[in-house]
Design a protein around this motif. Sequence first.
Motif, PDB file in Angstrom:
ATOM      1  N   LYS A 257       0.826  -1.204   0.000  1.00 24.20           N
ATOM      2  CA  LYS A 257       0.000   0.000   0.000  1.00 24.20           C
ATOM      3  C   LYS A 257       0.860   1.254   0.000  1.00 24.20           C
ATOM      4  O   LYS A 257       0.557   2.231  -0.717  1.00 24.20           O
ATOM      5  CB  LYS A 257      -0.926   0.000   1.227  1.00 24.20           C
ATOM      6  N   GLU A 258       1.940   1.261   0.782  1.00 23.86           N
ATOM      7  CA  GLU A 258       2.827   2.422   0.822  1.00 23.86           C
ATOM      8  C   GLU A 258       3.506   2.652  -0.533  1.00 23.86           C
ATOM      9  O   GLU A 258       3.666   3.798  -0.961  1.00 23.86           O
ATOM     10  CB  GLU A 258       3.883   2.236   1.925  1.00 23.86           C
ATOM     11  N   ILE A 259       3.907   1.575  -1.198  1.00 22.80           N
ATOM     12  CA  ILE A 259       4.521   1.708  -2.534  1.00 22.80           C
ATOM     13  C   ILE A 259       3.500   2.257  -3.524  1.00 22.80           C
ATOM     14  O   ILE A 259       3.804   3.152  -4.333  1.00 22.80           O
ATOM     15  CB  ILE A 259       5.078   0.346  -3.002  1.00 22.80           C
ATOM     16  N   GLU A 260       2.280   1.755  -3.442  1.00 24.28           N
ATOM     17  CA  GLU A 260       1.209   2.233  -4.332  1.00 24.28           C
ATOM     18  C   GLU A 260       0.956   3.729  -4.130  1.00 24.28           C
ATOM     19  O   GLU A 260       0.853   4.495  -5.097  1.00 24.28           O
ATOM     20  CB  GLU A 260      -0.066   1.444  -4.048  1.00 24.28           C
ATOM     21  N   ILE A 261       0.899   4.142  -2.853  1.00 23.53           N
ATOM     22  CA  ILE A 261       0.674   5.561  -2.541  1.00 23.53           C
ATOM     23  C   ILE A 261       1.849   6.399  -3.022  1.00 23.53           C
ATOM     24  O   ILE A 261       1.687   7.473  -3.616  1.00 23.53           O
ATOM     25  CB  ILE A 261       0.446   5.753  -1.028  1.00 23.53           C
ATOM     26  N   GLY A 262       3.075   5.902  -2.771  1.00 21.09           N
ATOM     27  CA  GLY A 262       4.271   6.630  -3.186  1.00 21.09           C
ATOM     28  C   GLY A 262       4.344   6.817  -4.691  1.00 21.09           C
ATOM     29  O   GLY A 262       4.703   7.902  -5.178  1.00 21.09           O
ATOM     30  N   MET A 263       3.994   5.787  -5.447  1.00 20.53           N
ATOM     31  CA  MET A 263       4.009   5.881  -6.913  1.00 20.53           C
ATOM     32  C   MET A 263       2.963   6.872  -7.405  1.00 20.53           C
ATOM     33  O   MET A 263       3.229   7.675  -8.313  1.00 20.53           O
ATOM     34  CB  MET A 263       3.769   4.500  -7.527  1.00 20.53           C
ATOM     35  N   GLU A 264       1.783   6.846  -6.801  1.00 22.51           N
ATOM     36  CA  GLU A 264       0.714   7.743  -7.222  1.00 22.51           C
ATOM     37  C   GLU A 264       1.077   9.204  -6.926  1.00 22.51           C
ATOM     38  O   GLU A 264       0.828  10.098  -7.749  1.00 22.51           O
ATOM     39  CB  GLU A 264      -0.600   7.367  -6.534  1.00 22.51           C
ATOM     40  N   LEU A 265       1.668   9.455  -5.761  1.00 26.03           N
ATOM     41  CA  LEU A 265       2.082  10.828  -5.426  1.00 26.03           C
ATOM     42  C   LEU A 265       3.151  11.325  -6.397  1.00 26.03           C
ATOM     43  O   LEU A 265       3.111  12.476  -6.845  1.00 26.03           O
ATOM     44  CB  LEU A 265       2.610  10.869  -3.986  1.00 26.03           C
ATOM     45  N   ALA A 266       4.109  10.438  -6.714  1.00 24.80           N
ATOM     46  CA  ALA A 266       5.162  10.814  -7.660  1.00 24.80           C
ATOM     47  C   ALA A 266       4.572  11.079  -9.048  1.00 24.80           C
ATOM     48  O   ALA A 266       4.991  12.010  -9.758  1.00 24.80           O
ATOM     49  CB  ALA A 266       6.222   9.716  -7.731  1.00 24.80           C
ATOM     50  N   ARG A 267       3.603  10.279  -9.439  1.00 25.90           N
ATOM     51  CA  ARG A 267       2.931  10.463 -10.740  1.00 25.90           C
ATOM     52  C   ARG A 267       2.228  11.824 -10.777  1.00 25.90           C
ATOM     53  O   ARG A 267       2.288  12.550 -11.782  1.00 25.90           O
ATOM     54  CB  ARG A 267       1.941   9.329 -10.962  1.00 25.90           C
ATOM     55  N   GLN A 268       1.555  12.184  -9.672  1.00 26.32           N
ATOM     56  CA  GLN A 268       0.852  13.470  -9.595  1.00 26.32           C
ATOM     57  C   GLN A 268       1.835  14.638  -9.651  1.00 26.32           C
ATOM     58  O   GLN A 268       1.479  15.731 -10.075  1.00 26.32           O
ATOM     59  CB  GLN A 268       0.023  13.530  -8.313  1.00 26.32           C
ATOM     60  N   GLU A 269       3.077  14.392  -9.198  1.00 28.05           N
ATOM     61  CA  GLU A 269       4.101  15.440  -9.227  1.00 28.05           C
ATOM     62  C   GLU A 269       4.757  15.539 -10.606  1.00 28.05           C
ATOM     63  O   GLU A 269       5.655  16.360 -10.826  1.00 28.05           O
ATOM     64  CB  GLU A 269       5.164  15.143  -8.167  1.00 28.05           C
ATOM     65  N   GLY A 270       4.313  14.661 -11.527  1.00 28.17           N
ATOM     66  CA  GLY A 270       4.832  14.719 -12.889  1.00 28.17           C
ATOM     67  C   GLY A 270       6.143  14.002 -13.103  1.00 28.17           C
ATOM     68  O   GLY A 270       6.849  14.251 -14.103  1.00 28.17           O
ATOM     69  N   LYS A 271       6.518  13.102 -12.197  1.00 27.27           N
ATOM     70  CA  LYS A 271       7.769  12.366 -12.346  1.00 27.27           C
ATOM     71  C   LYS A 271       7.643  11.356 -13.492  1.00 27.27           C
ATOM     72  O   LYS A 271       6.557  10.832 -13.754  1.00 27.27           O
ATOM     73  CB  LYS A 271       8.110  11.627 -11.047  1.00 27.27           C
ATOM     74  N   PRO A 272       8.750  11.057 -14.167  1.00 26.10           N
ATOM     75  CA  PRO A 272       8.721  10.085 -15.272  1.00 26.10           C
ATOM     76  C   PRO A 272       8.249   8.710 -14.792  1.00 26.10           C
ATOM     77  O   PRO A 272       8.618   8.277 -13.687  1.00 26.10           O
ATOM     78  CB  PRO A 272      10.180  10.034 -15.744  1.00 26.10           C
ATOM     79  N   GLU A 273       7.469   8.050 -15.625  1.00 24.22           N
ATOM     80  CA  GLU A 273       6.901   6.750 -15.250  1.00 24.22           C
ATOM     81  C   GLU A 273       7.995   5.747 -14.885  1.00 24.22           C
ATOM     82  O   GLU A 273       7.829   4.945 -13.970  1.00 24.22           O
ATOM     83  CB  GLU A 273       6.054   6.219 -16.421  1.00 24.22           C
ATOM     84  N   ALA A 274       9.124   5.814 -15.579  1.00 21.66           N
ATOM     85  CA  ALA A 274      10.217   4.868 -15.323  1.00 21.66           C
ATOM     86  C   ALA A 274      10.861   5.073 -13.953  1.00 21.66           C
ATOM     87  O   ALA A 274      11.553   4.177 -13.447  1.00 21.66           O
ATOM     88  CB  ALA A 274      11.278   5.001 -16.420  1.00 21.66           C
ATOM     89  N   MET A 275      10.639   6.263 -13.346  1.00 23.79           N
ATOM     90  CA  MET A 275      11.250   6.577 -12.044  1.00 23.79           C
ATOM     91  C   MET A 275      10.324   6.308 -10.862  1.00 23.79           C
ATOM     92  O   MET A 275      10.746   6.378  -9.704  1.00 23.79           O
ATOM     93  CB  MET A 275      11.653   8.049 -12.033  1.00 23.79           C
ATOM     94  N   LEU A 276       9.058   6.018 -11.149  1.00 22.87           N
ATOM     95  CA  LEU A 276       8.062   5.934 -10.073  1.00 22.87           C
ATOM     96  C   LEU A 276       8.395   4.884  -9.027  1.00 22.87           C
ATOM     97  O   LEU A 276       8.274   5.126  -7.817  1.00 22.87           O
ATOM     98  CB  LEU A 276       6.673   5.653 -10.665  1.00 22.87           C
ATOM     99  N   ASP A 277       8.832   3.705  -9.470  1.00 20.44           N
ATOM    100  CA  ASP A 277       9.112   2.617  -8.529  1.00 20.44           C
ATOM    101  C   ASP A 277      10.272   2.990  -7.597  1.00 20.44           C
ATOM    102  O   ASP A 277      10.196   2.772  -6.388  1.00 20.44           O
ATOM    103  CB  ASP A 277       9.444   1.335  -9.295  1.00 20.44           C
ATOM    104  N   LYS A 278      11.328   3.575  -8.173  1.00 18.45           N
ATOM    105  CA  LYS A 278      12.485   3.977  -7.365  1.00 18.45           C
ATOM    106  C   LYS A 278      12.105   5.056  -6.356  1.00 18.45           C
ATOM    107  O   LYS A 278      12.515   5.010  -5.190  1.00 18.45           O
ATOM    108  CB  LYS A 278      13.599   4.477  -8.282  1.00 18.45           C
TER     109      LYS A 278
END
Length: 274
Positions: free
Chosen positions: A203-224
């Motif tokens: 759940k924390e990884i899912e939330i972290g990826m979604e927040l990064a996506r909303q901040e406009g981070k590249p999709e390839a960087m979301l997991d890191k």
Amino acid sequence: MSVTAADIKKLRDMTGAGMMDCKNALNEAEGDFDKAIETLRLKGQKVSAKRADNDANEGAVVALVSDDKTRGVIVKLSSETDFVSKNQEFVDGVNAIAEAALKAFPASKEELMEAAAGTSTVASLLNDLLTKFTEKMELTYERLEAAVVAPYIHMGNKAGVIVGLSSTGDAVYEAGRDVAMQVAAMKPVAVDENGVDQSIIDKEIEIGMELARQEGKPEAMLDKIAKGKLNKFFKDNTLLNQMFVKDNKQSIADYLNSVEKGLTVTDFKHVTIG
């Protein structure tokens, strides 16, 4: 036979039940006190069933450790109102259950119900409390065994903590008391990252990826990025990685290592009201 006012008062003193309840129970039992008490207990069980949908968000928590400090228990008895939870007879009852739990050290709540409590059992003691207070009550039981177990009870019996440590000695026990207070204050979810449930991590990884996506981070960087945020979650929410509330320049792991090299927490239990 006729039931006298003295009989009613005697039964009330024995059970704490209401005057009319005592009178009716004695009449039904034809003056037999043992049968009258059983009648009141049966009534208490019916009251419990009738109030099963009520919230029991008050109550008292007791944490105890054995004389050799190798075993600890926490007992919580919930009630519906603080009027009951602050009653000394209620608190004494919770203490009696905790003492019975520490002595018997049962593996489960079901086994605890059968444990001896004075001249009776925990189940009977609970029934007596139910008969007296006629509120919904729920019992919670936790136990812990370790080289040293240290307890902490928050003011007003609103929370209890027991912490298991990997070594022995007075200094270790005192450090355990500090760590138990840390648990009460900071509410960690596990000892370290290895103890965090996988569902929480996902759940924390899912939330972290979604927040990064909303901040406009590249999709390839979301997991890191999400895993970086997960490390921050571990630091804030796992006991050994948390900063020590009494000295925020060191973590709990560092603090314990300063008390004794290699000292660590093996497990903890935290029970709160509400």
